[in-house]
Design an enzyme around this catalytic site. Structure first.
Site: not given
Ligand code: PGA
Length: 258
Positions: A11-13, A97, A99, A169, A175, A215, A236-237
């Site tokens: 997930n590149w956001k 998600h 967010e 999640e 993050g 994470s 994500g990251g």
């Molecule tokens: P993260 O994000 O790996 O940076 O914690 C995961 C996500 O939001 O899907």
């Protein structure tokens, strides 16, 4: 790890231009080669979908979007539909998600309409669920996950259940560098599988993938992916750099052999 094909989704956001996205895809494709034991889905921002779709041609990488609207078309400024995504050879879409829920105010009913619309268009939804820190501390994790899952999957026909991917999640782990321990994650994953079994039956629920997100990194992935009900990761990251992401794919492949 079970016999389910593991899935690692990036997930590149809101990161990577189309040009940067293509560079990342090329580096990932070169490193994973024809590793086909693990399904890999890359979810760039909308603006990079077209270029990334072209770049994955001939590889076994698939492309997902990070969101969509539930309507097919119309006066919804700034939105895109499932049909538009399909037209770009997108096969997956992240929905619900945290967010989207917290920053953009999406509720379970809206997310449910998107899940149904995605399935209708033959897109595989990756439905995200997970509790806030305060909810975990208050001991309501399972209530929250149950509500998000049951409302999010309302009306999904049993014969389409295995098109749906769930991502657990915990919001406090996204993050932040804090990860759920493998045991904590497995407990919720097993609970999710119980709920899926109640809704769709044991056979379908046994085939559905439940990803962990929050994470997940090369140094904690082996232990998480070794858990019976953790079928992959939503990353994500660590998905923004080819080396780290490929290491996660390798962890997933290793978990199959274990
Ligand atoms: P993260 O994000 O790996 O940076 O914690 C995961 C996500 O939001 O899907």
């Amino acid at each position: 790890m079970s016999k389910r094909t593991p899935l690692i989704a990036g997930n590149w956001k809101m990161n990577k231009t189309a040009t940067e996205g293509v560079e990342l895809v090329q580096a990932i494709a070169a490193a994973v080669g024809i590793e086909s034991a693990v399904q890999i889905v890359l979810c760039p921002p909308f603006t990079a979908l077209s270029a990334v779709s072209a770049a994955v041609e001939g590889t076994h990488l698939a492309v997902g979007a990070q969101n969509m609207h539930d309507k097919v078309n119309g006066a919804f400024t700034g939105e895109v539909s499932a049909v538009m995504l399909r037209n770009l050879h997108v096969t997956h879409v992240i929905l619900g998600h945290s967010e989207r829920r917290s920053i953009f105010g999406e509720d379970d009913a809206f997310i449910n309409r998107k899940v149904l619309a995605a399935l209708e268009a033959s897109l595989k939804p990756i439905l995200c669920v997970g509790e806030l820190l305060a909810e975990r501390e208050a001991g309501t994790t399972k209530d929250v996950v149950r509500r998000q899952l049951e409302l999010g999957l309302q009306g999904v026909p049993a014969n389409k259940a295995d098109q749906v991917i769930i991502a657990y999640e915990p919001v406090w782990a996204i993050g932040t560098g804090k990860t759920a321990t493998p045991a904590m994650a497995q407990e919720v994953h097993a609970f999710i599988r119980q709920l899926l079994t109640a809704q769709f039956g044991a056979e379908s629920a046994g085939r559905m993938r439940i990803l962990y997100g929050g994470s997940m990194k090369p140094d904690n992935a082996d232990a998480l992916l070794a858990e019976h009900d953790i079928d992959g990761g939503l990353i994500g990251g660590a998905a923004l750099d080819a080396k780290g992401f490929v290491a996660l794919v390798q962890s997933a492949a290793k978990s199959l052999a274990a």
